[in-house]
Design an enzyme around this catalytic site. Sequence first.
Site, mmCIF file in Angstrom:
data_model
loop_
_atom_site.group_PDB
_atom_site.id
_atom_site.type_symbol
_atom_site.label_atom_id
_atom_site.label_comp_id
_atom_site.label_asym_id
_atom_site.label_seq_id
_atom_site.Cartn_x
_atom_site.Cartn_y
_atom_site.Cartn_z
ATOM 1 N N ARG A 79 13.312 -23.486 -8.530
ATOM 2 C CA ARG A 79 13.616 -22.376 -7.630
ATOM 3 C C ARG A 79 13.489 -22.879 -6.186
ATOM 4 O O ARG A 79 12.443 -23.404 -5.805
ATOM 5 C CB ARG A 79 12.632 -21.240 -7.854
ATOM 6 C CG ARG A 79 12.919 -20.097 -6.947
ATOM 7 C CD ARG A 79 11.963 -18.975 -7.129
ATOM 8 N NE ARG A 79 12.393 -17.846 -6.316
ATOM 9 C CZ ARG A 79 11.786 -16.685 -6.298
ATOM 10 N NH1 ARG A 79 10.751 -16.487 -7.062
ATOM 11 N NH2 ARG A 79 12.217 -15.730 -5.531
ATOM 12 N N HIS B 62 16.191 -13.426 -3.260
ATOM 13 C CA HIS B 62 16.083 -12.828 -4.608
ATOM 14 C C HIS B 62 17.428 -12.827 -5.329
ATOM 15 O O HIS B 62 17.666 -11.988 -6.204
ATOM 16 C CB HIS B 62 15.590 -11.360 -4.547
ATOM 17 C CG HIS B 62 14.225 -11.183 -3.992
ATOM 18 N ND1 HIS B 62 13.936 -10.196 -3.076
ATOM 19 C CD2 HIS B 62 13.069 -11.823 -4.232
ATOM 20 C CE1 HIS B 62 12.656 -10.251 -2.753
ATOM 21 N NE2 HIS B 62 12.098 -11.230 -3.448
ATOM 22 N N ARG C 295 4.701 -7.888 4.836
ATOM 23 C CA ARG C 295 5.784 -8.154 5.803
ATOM 24 C C ARG C 295 6.306 -6.855 6.385
ATOM 25 O O ARG C 295 6.400 -5.837 5.690
ATOM 26 C CB ARG C 295 6.941 -8.888 5.115
ATOM 27 C CG ARG C 295 6.611 -10.317 4.797
ATOM 28 C CD ARG C 295 7.744 -10.984 4.037
ATOM 29 N NE ARG C 295 7.265 -11.498 2.779
ATOM 30 C CZ ARG C 295 8.039 -11.824 1.749
ATOM 31 N NH1 ARG C 295 9.341 -11.677 1.826
ATOM 32 N NH2 ARG C 295 7.521 -12.290 0.645
ATOM 33 N N ARG D 101 0.057 -0.828 -6.038
ATOM 34 C CA ARG D 101 -0.740 -0.033 -6.995
ATOM 35 C C ARG D 101 -1.999 0.496 -6.312
ATOM 36 O O ARG D 101 -2.376 1.653 -6.473
ATOM 37 C CB ARG D 101 -1.112 -0.923 -8.180
ATOM 38 C CG ARG D 101 -1.511 -0.171 -9.405
ATOM 39 C CD ARG D 101 -1.649 -1.096 -10.577
ATOM 40 N NE ARG D 101 -1.477 -2.507 -10.184
ATOM 41 C CZ ARG D 101 -1.308 -3.502 -11.032
ATOM 42 N NH1 ARG D 101 -1.282 -3.273 -12.310
ATOM 43 N NH2 ARG D 101 -1.174 -4.745 -10.616
ATOM 44 N N GLY E 67 9.317 -1.799 -8.533
ATOM 45 C CA GLY E 67 10.496 -1.130 -9.094
ATOM 46 C C GLY E 67 10.344 -0.838 -10.575
ATOM 47 O O GLY E 67 10.761 0.212 -11.070
ATOM 48 N N GLU E 68 9.704 -1.772 -11.300
ATOM 49 C CA GLU E 68 9.556 -1.582 -12.750
ATOM 50 C C GLU E 68 8.397 -0.649 -13.101
ATOM 51 O O GLU E 68 8.393 -0.038 -14.167
ATOM 52 C CB GLU E 68 9.316 -2.944 -13.437
ATOM 53 C CG GLU E 68 10.548 -3.830 -13.450
ATOM 54 C CD GLU E 68 10.230 -5.273 -13.801
ATOM 55 O OE1 GLU E 68 9.300 -5.522 -14.591
ATOM 56 O OE2 GLU E 68 10.911 -6.168 -13.261
ATOM 57 N N ASN E 69 7.407 -0.564 -12.204
ATOM 58 C CA ASN E 69 6.167 0.128 -12.581
ATOM 59 C C ASN E 69 5.838 1.395 -11.825
ATOM 60 O O ASN E 69 5.020 2.185 -12.300
ATOM 61 C CB ASN E 69 4.985 -0.835 -12.427
ATOM 62 C CG ASN E 69 5.081 -1.986 -13.401
ATOM 63 O OD1 ASN E 69 5.093 -1.780 -14.609
ATOM 64 N ND2 ASN E 69 5.190 -3.201 -12.884
ATOM 65 N N GLU F 116 13.875 -13.971 -13.423
ATOM 66 C CA GLU F 116 14.448 -15.024 -12.583
ATOM 67 C C GLU F 116 14.370 -16.379 -13.268
ATOM 68 O O GLU F 116 15.259 -17.211 -13.118
ATOM 69 C CB GLU F 116 13.693 -15.065 -11.242
ATOM 70 C CG GLU F 116 14.011 -13.861 -10.376
ATOM 71 C CD GLU F 116 13.051 -13.683 -9.219
ATOM 72 O OE1 GLU F 116 11.907 -13.260 -9.458
ATOM 73 O OE2 GLU F 116 13.442 -13.957 -8.078
HETATM 74 P P1 AMP Z 1 5.947 -8.698 -7.911
HETATM 75 O O1 AMP Z 1 5.994 -9.377 -6.572
HETATM 76 O O2 AMP Z 1 7.306 -8.436 -8.477
HETATM 77 O O3 AMP Z 1 5.002 -9.363 -8.874
HETATM 78 O O4 AMP Z 1 5.328 -7.225 -7.659
HETATM 79 C C1 AMP Z 1 4.011 -7.052 -7.205
HETATM 80 C C2 AMP Z 1 3.845 -5.618 -6.743
HETATM 81 O O5 AMP Z 1 4.060 -4.739 -7.852
HETATM 82 C C3 AMP Z 1 2.461 -5.316 -6.195
HETATM 83 O O6 AMP Z 1 2.574 -4.560 -5.005
HETATM 84 C C4 AMP Z 1 1.867 -4.452 -7.295
HETATM 85 O O7 AMP Z 1 0.909 -3.554 -6.811
HETATM 86 C C5 AMP Z 1 3.093 -3.713 -7.774
HETATM 87 N N1 AMP Z 1 2.806 -3.056 -9.040
HETATM 88 C C6 AMP Z 1 2.528 -3.630 -10.235
HETATM 89 N N2 AMP Z 1 2.218 -2.672 -11.155
HETATM 90 C C7 AMP Z 1 2.307 -1.476 -10.513
HETATM 91 C C8 AMP Z 1 2.109 -0.106 -10.911
HETATM 92 N N3 AMP Z 1 1.758 0.207 -12.136
HETATM 93 N N4 AMP Z 1 2.319 0.856 -9.976
HETATM 94 C C9 AMP Z 1 2.673 0.541 -8.718
HETATM 95 N N5 AMP Z 1 2.873 -0.717 -8.290
HETATM 96 C C10 AMP Z 1 2.693 -1.715 -9.176
#
Ligand code: AMP
Length: 395
Positions: free
Chosen positions: A87, A176, A237, A281, A328-330, A380
């Site tokens: 990457r 991304h 950021r 979170r 986005g997923e969580n 990715e």
């Molecule tokens: P990534 O960079 O894709 O690993 O995403 C990390 C971000 O996803 C962090 O800000 C985490 O707090 C957020 N995240 C992971 N799980 C959750 C959740 N259940 N609810 C809200 N944000 C989450």
Amino acid sequence: MLILVLNAGSSSLKFNLVDMSEEKTLADGIAERIGLSEGFIRWTIQGEKGRLELDMANHKVALSAIMDQLRDTVLPPGAEVDAVGHRVAHGGPNFGDSEVITPAVLKEIEDLAFYAPLHNPPAASGIRTAQEIFPGVPQVAVFDTAFHHSMPDYAYTYGLPYELCQKLGLRRYGFHGTSHKYVAEKTAELLGRPFDACKIIVCHLGNGSSITAVHNGRSVDTSMGLTPLEGVVMGTRSGNLDPGVLTTVMEQEQLDAAGLSALLNKKSGLLGISGVSSDCREVEEAMGKNRRARLAHEVLCYGVLKYVGAYAAAMNGVDAIVFTAGIGENSADLRAWVCDRLTYLGVKLDAEANKVRSKSGRFISTPDSRLPVAVIPTNEELMIAREAQRLTANA
Ligand code: AMP
């Protein structure tokens, strides 16, 4: 074909070993604190988690230790990896596709440190390390910027003197890209429509966040710019600012370029606004009783909402919106905040489906929603492995 995917940071090395016959991840993990004390490697190999405490002077020591683990566990005796996919954050103006590494390609990646001082030098060092450890094994660079090369000039041009932009290569590049492409392709599959005949808005929201308009399989606009600072607020950021803010802060706080860069990259975003955390979170957990945490979350949600509107306009319509990456997923909260304000586009959120946690791609809109909304986990690493396979299968 066995492909090792590497993502080298300044003090870390992420790895994935992918068996391309089934596109299955056999092992993944990360070496952390490379070059520092109290280093360690943690991994999941065929579903089993493991950890090794090891001080690693450099990436070569880290990769050797990772390979020892893989040879002891998943790699068949005598087998080697067939290709390595790396990457690389910034591909600059010239790399519009993945590249098999040659000395000239490696030199250009190093020269692009100008654009991505935190990311390209470790990626180049990861490539050199892999070349030493796997002599003769083809190596492929997969650029975060490449998918966005299809943007029209009016989407990537900044309102600065044209000659200055030409001289310094100042333009929107976007990041991304592997994630946006993977998720947009999966969305088209979920819609049951050809990828090259739909309009998709991908919201990749994680520690770093970017939103992309994918029109007929091509990126036509994206929220990150010359660097990964532009766009919505992120963990630490700032995202978009009036450029006048920068000169004001530099003058009033007597900051030089390095001080300003640290402020914008490390102390801003969710962390800067909330004062609680850069982690979404934790911000969500705090926002019931902390006004600034609520504000930080709303600034993020509102930023996403505005980009969705802008990109629906840019494509003269939209066939699906998709959320991916950690937030986005969580974050059902964020998705609901945004989708509840998209009724003008025909979005009807299925509140129950939105709350379900699942590792597979799915719709979170109701069956009669005029505009489908989906959540699709990004991958990715698989995209990088596919690219490495595509460019080396006949080598
Ligand atoms: P990534 O960079 O894709 O690993 O995403 C990390 C971000 O996803 C962090 O800000 C985490 O707090 C957020 N995240 C992971 N799980 C959750 C959740 N259940 N609810 C809200 N944000 C989450």
